[in-house]
Design a protein around this motif. Sequence first.
Motif, mmCIF file in Angstrom:
data_model
loop_
_atom_site.group_PDB
_atom_site.id
_atom_site.type_symbol
_atom_site.label_atom_id
_atom_site.label_comp_id
_atom_site.label_asym_id
_atom_site.label_seq_id
_atom_site.Cartn_x
_atom_site.Cartn_y
_atom_site.Cartn_z
ATOM 1 N N ARG A 23 1.010 -1.163 -0.040
ATOM 2 C CA ARG A 23 -0.064 0.069 -0.081
ATOM 3 C C ARG A 23 0.826 1.334 -0.015
ATOM 4 N NH1 ARG A 23 -5.489 -0.969 1.892
ATOM 5 N NH2 ARG A 23 -6.204 -2.978 0.665
ATOM 6 N N ARG A 58 8.958 0.273 -2.612
ATOM 7 C CA ARG A 58 9.154 1.381 -3.643
ATOM 8 C C ARG A 58 8.581 2.775 -3.252
ATOM 9 N NH1 ARG A 58 5.094 3.150 -7.399
ATOM 10 N NH2 ARG A 58 3.342 1.798 -7.266
ATOM 11 N N ALA A 62 2.283 6.943 1.556
ATOM 12 C CA ALA A 62 1.249 7.348 0.768
ATOM 13 C C ALA A 62 0.009 8.041 1.657
ATOM 14 C CB ALA A 62 0.460 6.277 -0.170
ATOM 15 N N GLY A 63 0.299 8.249 3.004
ATOM 16 C CA GLY A 63 -0.727 9.020 3.719
ATOM 17 C C GLY A 63 -1.649 7.891 4.019
ATOM 18 N N GLN A 64 -2.648 8.526 4.395
ATOM 19 C CA GLN A 64 -3.864 7.714 4.649
ATOM 20 C C GLN A 64 -4.303 6.467 4.165
ATOM 21 O OE1 GLN A 64 -5.230 7.725 7.991
ATOM 22 N NE2 GLN A 64 -6.588 6.016 7.174
ATOM 23 N N ASP A 65 -4.329 5.418 4.566
ATOM 24 C CA ASP A 65 -4.839 4.238 3.768
ATOM 25 C C ASP A 65 -6.602 4.583 3.411
ATOM 26 O OD1 ASP A 65 -6.048 1.921 2.765
ATOM 27 O OD2 ASP A 65 -4.511 0.672 3.914
ATOM 28 N N LEU A 66 -6.749 4.925 2.171
ATOM 29 C CA LEU A 66 -7.999 5.293 1.647
ATOM 30 C C LEU A 66 -9.060 4.298 1.759
ATOM 31 C CD1 LEU A 66 -7.057 7.753 -1.418
ATOM 32 C CD2 LEU A 66 -7.600 8.407 1.057
ATOM 33 N N ARG A 69 -11.375 4.369 4.155
ATOM 34 C CA ARG A 69 -12.429 5.595 4.155
ATOM 35 C C ARG A 69 -13.490 5.484 3.363
ATOM 36 N NH1 ARG A 69 -10.336 6.147 8.089
ATOM 37 N NH2 ARG A 69 -8.793 7.855 9.040
ATOM 38 N N LEU A 80 -12.810 13.499 9.989
ATOM 39 C CA LEU A 80 -11.248 13.362 9.715
ATOM 40 C C LEU A 80 -10.816 14.117 10.819
ATOM 41 C CD1 LEU A 80 -11.080 13.175 5.725
ATOM 42 C CD2 LEU A 80 -11.261 11.373 7.762
ATOM 43 N N THR A 83 -9.573 12.056 13.401
ATOM 44 C CA THR A 83 -8.264 11.072 13.078
ATOM 45 C C THR A 83 -7.035 11.967 13.303
ATOM 46 O OG1 THR A 83 -8.727 11.149 10.729
ATOM 47 C CG2 THR A 83 -9.772 9.359 11.827
ATOM 48 N N ALA A 113 -0.439 12.769 3.798
ATOM 49 C CA ALA A 113 0.155 12.983 5.037
ATOM 50 C C ALA A 113 1.596 12.223 4.980
ATOM 51 C CB ALA A 113 -0.657 12.297 5.916
ATOM 52 N N ASP A 144 -2.618 18.406 5.479
ATOM 53 C CA ASP A 144 -2.807 18.338 6.712
ATOM 54 C C ASP A 144 -1.486 17.907 7.355
ATOM 55 O OD1 ASP A 144 -3.067 15.523 6.640
ATOM 56 O OD2 ASP A 144 -5.033 15.433 6.732
HETATM 57 O O1 T3D Z 1 -8.183 10.214 6.739
HETATM 58 C C1 T3D Z 1 -7.754 10.645 7.644
HETATM 59 O O2 T3D Z 1 -7.682 10.354 8.661
HETATM 60 C C2 T3D Z 1 -7.418 12.197 7.367
HETATM 61 C C3 T3D Z 1 -6.043 12.283 7.215
HETATM 62 C C4 T3D Z 1 -5.694 12.326 5.865
HETATM 63 C C5 T3D Z 1 -4.376 12.316 5.327
HETATM 64 C C6 T3D Z 1 -3.920 11.821 4.176
HETATM 65 O O3 T3D Z 1 -2.936 11.490 3.757
HETATM 66 S S1 T3D Z 1 -5.292 12.025 2.828
HETATM 67 C C7 T3D Z 1 -4.654 11.674 1.285
HETATM 68 C C8 T3D Z 1 -4.273 10.057 1.273
HETATM 69 N N1 T3D Z 1 -3.318 9.855 0.226
HETATM 70 C C9 T3D Z 1 -3.635 9.996 -1.135
HETATM 71 O O4 T3D Z 1 -4.572 10.479 -1.741
HETATM 72 C C10 T3D Z 1 -2.461 9.260 -2.005
HETATM 73 C C11 T3D Z 1 -3.072 8.279 -3.004
HETATM 74 N N2 T3D Z 1 -2.144 7.410 -3.655
HETATM 75 C C12 T3D Z 1 -1.774 7.941 -4.873
HETATM 76 O O5 T3D Z 1 -2.075 9.097 -5.145
HETATM 77 C C13 T3D Z 1 -0.754 7.125 -5.754
HETATM 78 O O6 T3D Z 1 -0.796 5.805 -5.279
HETATM 79 C C14 T3D Z 1 0.821 7.647 -5.554
HETATM 80 C C15 T3D Z 1 0.853 8.894 -6.229
HETATM 81 C C16 T3D Z 1 1.392 7.827 -3.978
HETATM 82 C C17 T3D Z 1 1.673 6.652 -6.156
HETATM 83 O O7 T3D Z 1 1.201 6.374 -7.483
HETATM 84 P P1 T3D Z 1 1.783 5.208 -8.378
HETATM 85 O O8 T3D Z 1 1.389 4.829 -9.648
HETATM 86 O O9 T3D Z 1 3.178 4.901 -8.271
HETATM 87 O O10 T3D Z 1 1.153 3.823 -7.525
HETATM 88 P P2 T3D Z 1 -0.343 3.198 -7.471
HETATM 89 O O11 T3D Z 1 -0.568 2.330 -8.475
HETATM 90 O O12 T3D Z 1 -1.307 4.414 -7.246
HETATM 91 O O13 T3D Z 1 -0.212 2.482 -5.970
HETATM 92 C C18 T3D Z 1 0.160 1.237 -5.773
HETATM 93 C C19 T3D Z 1 -0.563 0.650 -4.599
HETATM 94 O O14 T3D Z 1 -0.540 1.085 -3.534
HETATM 95 C C20 T3D Z 1 -2.002 0.266 -5.287
HETATM 96 O O15 T3D Z 1 -2.764 -0.973 -4.968
HETATM 97 P P3 T3D Z 1 -2.807 -1.977 -6.203
HETATM 98 O O16 T3D Z 1 -3.532 -1.413 -7.152
HETATM 99 O O17 T3D Z 1 -1.294 -2.105 -6.406
HETATM 100 O O18 T3D Z 1 -3.493 -3.035 -5.352
HETATM 101 C C21 T3D Z 1 -2.867 1.810 -4.622
HETATM 102 O O19 T3D Z 1 -4.126 1.378 -4.453
HETATM 103 C C22 T3D Z 1 -2.123 1.440 -3.434
HETATM 104 N N3 T3D Z 1 -2.051 2.814 -2.618
HETATM 105 C C23 T3D Z 1 -1.361 3.922 -2.882
HETATM 106 N N4 T3D Z 1 -1.681 4.819 -2.105
HETATM 107 C C24 T3D Z 1 -2.772 4.290 -1.330
HETATM 108 C C25 T3D Z 1 -2.952 3.109 -1.693
HETATM 109 N N5 T3D Z 1 -3.812 2.274 -0.888
HETATM 110 C C26 T3D Z 1 -4.662 2.803 -0.045
HETATM 111 N N6 T3D Z 1 -4.397 4.263 0.601
HETATM 112 C C27 T3D Z 1 -3.516 4.915 -0.136
HETATM 113 N N7 T3D Z 1 -3.393 6.367 0.306
#
Ligand code: T3D
Length: 264
Positions: A23, A58, A62-66, A69, A80, A83, A113, A144
């Motif tokens: 993740r 790698r 990536a911050g919060q596990d979406l 959510r 939020l 949290t 985050a 945040d």
């Molecule tokens: O909620 C609260 O408590 C409030 C606080 C919030 C704080 C926060 O952090 S909110 C923001 C949350 N984070 C994001 O929005 C980032 C989401 N991820 C991405 O935008 C992209 O994954 C990246 C730009 C980080 C990387 O892109 P890339 O193309 O290199 O990788 P990918 O294919 O997107 O991700 C690889 C795997 O990781 C993928 O899973 P899969 O398809 O191989 O099974 C993806 O779903 C997983 N993953 C990446 N980020 C997250 C995640 N799974 C859950 N949560 C994530 N944040």
Amino acid sequence: MAASVVVERRGAVGEITLNRPDRLNAFNDEMHDRFAGALRDLAEDAGCRAVVLTGAGRGFCAGQDLADRVRGSGAEPPDLGATLERFYNPHIRRIAGMPKPVICAVNGVAAGAGASLALACDLVVAARSSKFIQAFIKVGLLPDSGATYFLPRQIGVARATALMMLAIPVPAEQAAAWGMIWTVVDDDHLPTATSEMADYLASQPTEGLALMKQALRASFANTLDAQLNLERDLQRLAGRTHDYAEGVEAFFAKRPPVFAGRTA
Ligand code: T3D
């Protein structure tokens, strides 16, 4: 099942590895609890004189596990604010208040985050292939975990606003050129570069470094007058440490100082 946060002691250096690589080391509640415990333990451990934070696989984080959510139709929206109050804000406060240097070894993408976490550390060393993304707005959130505090101070309001509003990835080298992070190293050199930096810091005057960190962090909010007063008060404390006495003695003995990291 592998622990979501791995803590290792290597001499006087404490190393924390975020460990949910599938993740990209996104945080779930269990990982938050382990991370909080790791920060607390290393803060209280007097034998630990520098901390390294990195990620497995790698990504850095990536911050919060979406996945935690996702809500079904008709379900109440998550609070939020709660949290942040329970998890993220204490993490940032613990890093900022850690009485020893915290080095962030950014091994890959730092998003949401995860990017905030890196920006809160004292020294950020990034792998050349890594990048930083203020990803929040892509899911409808504002930055945040200290991002709206640290980023404008580090790179200026214009750049911080653009990065946050446009969610543009910033490559590590650009981040270093803008002063968002300390430096960039080749990917395969990151562990060595950060270990050497941590070993060096762990051999330095730990209390002096803690007081320096306190002064630097307070300067964001202080007037010049208040900062001069704070420097006076903190220097008074530094002047009472064993390490200061050792530093002066070693200077006149024309030998390298041996800092024990002791206050008295
Ligand atoms: O909620 C609260 O408590 C409030 C606080 C919030 C704080 C926060 O952090 S909110 C923001 C949350 N984070 C994001 O929005 C980032 C989401 N991820 C991405 O935008 C992209 O994954 C990246 C730009 C980080 C990387 O892109 P890339 O193309 O290199 O990788 P990918 O294919 O997107 O991700 C690889 C795997 O990781 C993928 O899973 P899969 O398809 O191989 O099974 C993806 O779903 C997983 N993953 C990446 N980020 C997250 C995640 N799974 C859950 N949560 C994530 N944040």
